[in-house]
Write a protein that holds these residues in place. Structure first.
Motif, PDB file in Angstrom:
ATOM      1  N   ARG A 294       0.757  -1.258  -0.045  1.00 29.54           N
ATOM      2  CA  ARG A 294      -0.170   0.079  -0.007  1.00 29.54           C
ATOM      3  C   ARG A 294       0.936   1.212   0.031  1.00 29.54           C
ATOM      4  O   ARG A 294       2.045   1.199   0.490  1.00 29.54           O
ATOM      5  CB  ARG A 294      -0.954  -0.117   1.386  1.00 29.54           C
ATOM      6  CG  ARG A 294      -2.130  -1.094   1.170  1.00 29.54           C
ATOM      7  CD  ARG A 294      -3.003  -0.847   2.244  1.00 29.54           C
ATOM      8  NE  ARG A 294      -4.174  -1.828   2.204  1.00 29.54           N
ATOM      9  CZ  ARG A 294      -5.306  -1.685   1.516  1.00 29.54           C
ATOM     10  NH1 ARG A 294      -5.707  -0.627   0.864  1.00 29.54           N
ATOM     11  NH2 ARG A 294      -6.155  -2.545   1.736  1.00 29.54           N
ATOM     12  N   LEU A 295       0.526   2.335  -0.661  1.00 31.64           N
ATOM     13  CA  LEU A 295       1.067   3.490  -0.567  1.00 31.64           C
ATOM     14  C   LEU A 295       0.617   4.319   0.525  1.00 31.64           C
ATOM     15  O   LEU A 295      -0.811   4.311   0.920  1.00 31.64           O
ATOM     16  CB  LEU A 295       0.759   4.294  -1.951  1.00 31.64           C
ATOM     17  CG  LEU A 295       1.619   5.614  -2.065  1.00 31.64           C
ATOM     18  CD1 LEU A 295       3.000   5.306  -2.695  1.00 31.64           C
ATOM     19  CD2 LEU A 295       0.623   6.515  -3.085  1.00 31.64           C
ATOM     20  N   ALA A 296       1.513   4.797   1.336  1.00 31.00           N
ATOM     21  CA  ALA A 296       1.132   5.750   2.746  1.00 31.00           C
ATOM     22  C   ALA A 296       0.668   7.406   1.793  1.00 31.00           C
ATOM     23  O   ALA A 296       1.502   7.825   1.204  1.00 31.00           O
ATOM     24  CB  ALA A 296       2.276   5.975   3.408  1.00 31.00           C
ATOM     25  N   MET A 297      -0.660   7.611   2.074  1.00 32.81           N
ATOM     26  CA  MET A 297      -1.000   8.516   1.355  1.00 32.81           C
ATOM     27  C   MET A 297      -0.647   9.804   1.812  1.00 32.81           C
ATOM     28  O   MET A 297      -0.789  10.102   2.996  1.00 32.81           O
ATOM     29  CB  MET A 297      -2.789   8.516   1.489  1.00 32.81           C
ATOM     30  CG  MET A 297      -3.456   9.812   0.999  1.00 32.81           C
ATOM     31  SD  MET A 297      -3.009  10.120  -0.943  1.00 32.81           S
ATOM     32  CE  MET A 297      -3.880   8.662  -1.729  1.00 32.81           C
ATOM     33  N   GLU A 298       0.009  10.672   1.077  1.00 35.76           N
ATOM     34  CA  GLU A 298       0.420  11.870   1.392  1.00 35.76           C
ATOM     35  C   GLU A 298      -0.145  13.121   0.843  1.00 35.76           C
ATOM     36  O   GLU A 298      -0.180  14.179   1.400  1.00 35.76           O
ATOM     37  CB  GLU A 298       1.949  11.898   1.151  1.00 35.76           C
ATOM     38  CG  GLU A 298       2.821  11.142   1.998  1.00 35.76           C
ATOM     39  CD  GLU A 298       4.461  11.204   1.807  1.00 35.76           C
ATOM     40  OE1 GLU A 298       4.633  12.280   1.009  1.00 35.76           O
ATOM     41  OE2 GLU A 298       5.273  10.536   2.163  1.00 35.76           O
ATOM     42  N   TYR A 299      -0.596  12.739  -0.332  1.00 39.64           N
ATOM     43  CA  TYR A 299      -1.525  13.888  -1.140  1.00 39.64           C
ATOM     44  C   TYR A 299      -2.977  13.503  -1.443  1.00 39.64           C
ATOM     45  O   TYR A 299      -3.169  13.189  -2.595  1.00 39.64           O
ATOM     46  CB  TYR A 299      -0.727  14.180  -2.248  1.00 39.64           C
ATOM     47  CG  TYR A 299       0.821  14.566  -2.137  1.00 39.64           C
ATOM     48  CD1 TYR A 299       1.218  16.007  -1.641  1.00 39.64           C
ATOM     49  CD2 TYR A 299       1.723  13.630  -1.967  1.00 39.64           C
ATOM     50  CE1 TYR A 299       2.393  16.197  -1.432  1.00 39.64           C
ATOM     51  CE2 TYR A 299       3.193  13.948  -1.890  1.00 39.64           C
ATOM     52  CZ  TYR A 299       3.465  15.268  -1.548  1.00 39.64           C
ATOM     53  OH  TYR A 299       4.678  15.705  -1.369  1.00 39.64           O
ATOM     54  N   PRO A 300      -4.001  13.652  -0.302  1.00 37.47           N
ATOM     55  CA  PRO A 300      -5.134  13.138  -0.675  1.00 37.47           C
ATOM     56  C   PRO A 300      -5.756  13.950  -1.432  1.00 37.47           C
ATOM     57  O   PRO A 300      -5.713  15.341  -1.566  1.00 37.47           O
ATOM     58  CB  PRO A 300      -5.833  13.044   0.790  1.00 37.47           C
ATOM     59  CG  PRO A 300      -4.925  13.942   1.541  1.00 37.47           C
ATOM     60  CD  PRO A 300      -3.724  13.611   1.011  1.00 37.47           C
ATOM     61  N   VAL A 301      -6.576  13.380  -2.513  1.00 39.47           N
ATOM     62  CA  VAL A 301      -7.173  14.491  -3.554  1.00 39.47           C
ATOM     63  C   VAL A 301      -9.018  14.177  -3.385  1.00 39.47           C
ATOM     64  O   VAL A 301      -9.164  13.312  -3.717  1.00 39.47           O
ATOM     65  CB  VAL A 301      -6.748  14.203  -4.991  1.00 39.47           C
ATOM     66  CG1 VAL A 301      -7.513  14.941  -6.120  1.00 39.47           C
ATOM     67  CG2 VAL A 301      -5.136  14.461  -5.254  1.00 39.47           C
ATOM     68  N   GLU A 302      -9.607  15.321  -2.891  1.00 39.14           N
ATOM     69  CA  GLU A 302     -10.779  15.174  -2.913  1.00 39.14           C
ATOM     70  C   GLU A 302     -11.767  15.814  -4.011  1.00 39.14           C
ATOM     71  O   GLU A 302     -12.854  15.870  -3.804  1.00 39.14           O
ATOM     72  CB  GLU A 302     -11.114  16.068  -1.478  1.00 39.14           C
ATOM     73  CG  GLU A 302     -10.492  15.483  -0.192  1.00 39.14           C
ATOM     74  CD  GLU A 302     -10.937  15.940   1.154  1.00 39.14           C
ATOM     75  OE1 GLU A 302     -12.079  16.619   1.163  1.00 39.14           O
ATOM     76  OE2 GLU A 302     -10.291  15.398   2.222  1.00 39.14           O
ATOM     77  N   ASN A 303     -10.956  16.396  -4.800  1.00 39.58           N
ATOM     78  CA  ASN A 303     -11.766  16.817  -6.183  1.00 39.58           C
ATOM     79  C   ASN A 303     -10.650  17.154  -7.314  1.00 39.58           C
ATOM     80  O   ASN A 303      -9.387  17.257  -6.870  1.00 39.58           O
ATOM     81  CB  ASN A 303     -12.558  18.181  -5.583  1.00 39.58           C
ATOM     82  CG  ASN A 303     -11.537  19.167  -5.291  1.00 39.58           C
ATOM     83  OD1 ASN A 303     -11.048  19.904  -6.101  1.00 39.58           O
ATOM     84  ND2 ASN A 303     -11.980  19.792  -4.126  1.00 39.58           N
ATOM     85  N   PHE A 304     -11.206  16.943  -8.279  1.00 36.22           N
ATOM     86  CA  PHE A 304     -10.607  17.258  -9.592  1.00 36.22           C
ATOM     87  C   PHE A 304     -11.363  18.087 -10.564  1.00 36.22           C
ATOM     88  O   PHE A 304     -12.751  18.138 -10.365  1.00 36.22           O
ATOM     89  CB  PHE A 304      -9.802  16.210 -10.140  1.00 36.22           C
ATOM     90  CG  PHE A 304     -10.706  15.309 -10.764  1.00 36.22           C
ATOM     91  CD1 PHE A 304     -10.809  15.244 -12.092  1.00 36.22           C
ATOM     92  CD2 PHE A 304     -11.558  14.129  -9.980  1.00 36.22           C
ATOM     93  CE1 PHE A 304     -11.890  14.244 -12.726  1.00 36.22           C
ATOM     94  CE2 PHE A 304     -12.006  13.127 -10.492  1.00 36.22           C
ATOM     95  CZ  PHE A 304     -12.322  13.314 -11.880  1.00 36.22           C
ATOM     96  N   GLN A 305     -10.938  18.514 -11.722  1.00 34.26           N
ATOM     97  CA  GLN A 305     -11.353  19.388 -12.637  1.00 34.26           C
ATOM     98  C   GLN A 305     -11.654  18.340 -13.889  1.00 34.26           C
ATOM     99  O   GLN A 305     -10.695  17.799 -14.409  1.00 34.26           O
ATOM    100  CB  GLN A 305     -10.798  20.477 -13.145  1.00 34.26           C
ATOM    101  CG  GLN A 305     -10.891  21.695 -11.990  1.00 34.26           C
ATOM    102  CD  GLN A 305     -12.267  22.114 -11.796  1.00 34.26           C
ATOM    103  OE1 GLN A 305     -13.101  22.407 -12.717  1.00 34.26           O
ATOM    104  NE2 GLN A 305     -12.675  22.075 -10.395  1.00 34.26           N
ATOM    105  N   ASP A 306     -12.738  18.091 -14.261  1.00 34.24           N
ATOM    106  CA  ASP A 306     -13.116  17.503 -15.360  1.00 34.24           C
ATOM    107  C   ASP A 306     -13.330  18.367 -16.787  1.00 34.24           C
ATOM    108  O   ASP A 306     -13.990  19.254 -16.474  1.00 34.24           O
ATOM    109  CB  ASP A 306     -14.328  16.445 -15.313  1.00 34.24           C
ATOM    110  CG  ASP A 306     -14.578  15.515 -16.683  1.00 34.24           C
ATOM    111  OD1 ASP A 306     -14.081  14.520 -16.572  1.00 34.24           O
ATOM    112  OD2 ASP A 306     -15.392  15.962 -17.328  1.00 34.24           O
TER     113      ASP A 306
END
Length: 291
Positions: free
Chosen positions: A130-142
């Motif tokens: 597993r990757l230790a999450m350092e940069y959680p992304v809660e939204n992005f632009q489509d």
């Protein structure tokens, strides 16, 4: 930066209508932007693959005159690249071995809570990575739908980059390959919206510039199920491609003049490249909820 796009099917069966829609959308977007269009065969999961499917997919693309740039890339030939990145992260504590089962995670609410993150497990043979999450992304632009929100619990989860059975995870492989090939924009079906946040987090982890994303409408059957190889979707006709090509283009929002519909296939595709318009695409997200 010049535009580089790609179509990346898995060889679990022949191309069906839904995969043709994805191929056309990525092709038109690349060519409308004066860019290159690559093809990558994502043969990461041998148990799910069909013998001869990769060759059949390439043959089908040729029959529809969807000719790619450069050489076809096969993920099965890139395991060393994936493993080298995993080992680097393991050495720097950015990834770790995990022995939790799906059943255990489900009992804890369905999201992985980092149970093994500080256990210092060394037994790779019985573990996922597993990757230790350092940069959680809660939204992005489509590009078509604007901001897409991702549930916080999913965004913050330490996700798998190598499975317990030794197979490399899709999220890791696709990002490393897109970076290696210089992909600038990912155009694909709306069924792949969910992992987009994880893939963006990998770009951040790797210190690489993020690509842009466009998710296309999903083709569904009469019961509202997504057309897929798992649902036994019918292979598209490779002997008489024009009718299916026109139907797929109409699905993507084209209003095709009669003189174009009766033209040779290369002229149809050229017209499509010149008249490609993202604002004409159906509402992808609505199709996700309906499917």
């Amino acid at each position: 930066m010049s535009y580089i796009g790609r179509f990346a099917p898995s060889p679990s069966g022949p191309l069906h209508f839904g995969s043709l829609v994805a191929a056309l959308g990525s092709y038109f977007q690349a060519k409308a932007n004066g860019g290159q269009w690559f093809v990558r065969i994502e043969d990461l999961d041998p148990p799910r693959e069909m013998a001869g499917a990769a060759e059949l997919i390439l043959q089908t693309l040729k029959s529809y005159h969807l000719f790619w740039d450069g050489e076809v890339v096969y993920q099965s030939q890139r395991h060393e690249l994936y493993q080298a990145q995993i080992e680097q992260w393991l050495l720097t504590d950015k990834a770790y071995f995990c022995q939790c089962t799906r059943k255990q995670i489900k009992e804890l609410g369905g999201f992985y809570s980092g149970t093994c993150r500080h256990k210092n497990i060394n037994d790779a043979s019985m573990s996922a990575v597993r990757l230790a999450m350092e940069y959680p992304v809660e939204n992005f632009q489509d590009l078509r739908h604007g901001q897409i929100d991702i549930p916080p619990a999913l965004a913050k989860e330490d996700f798998i980059i190598k499975r317990r059975d030794g197979l490399f995870a899709y999220n890791l492989a696709v990002v490393l390959d897109d970076i290696d090939q210089g992909i600038t924009e990912v155009v694909r079906g709306a069924d792949l919206i969910e992992p987009t946040g994880r893939q963006i987090s990998l770009y951040k982890m790797l210190g690489q510039p993020e690509v842009s994303y466009l998710h296309l409408p999903l083709a569904t059957d009469k019961n509202g199920q997504k057309l897929s190889k798992q649902n036994y979707a019918t292979a598209i006709d490779i002997d008489n491609p024009v009718p299916t090509l026109l139907t797929a283009m109409q699905f993507l929002g084209f209003n095709i003049p009669k003189n174009i519909a009766t033209s040779p296939i290369d002229d149809i595709l050229l017209w499509g490249c010149k008249n490609w318009d993202l604002t004409l695409l159906p509402n992808t997200l609505q199709q996700i909820h309906d499917s």
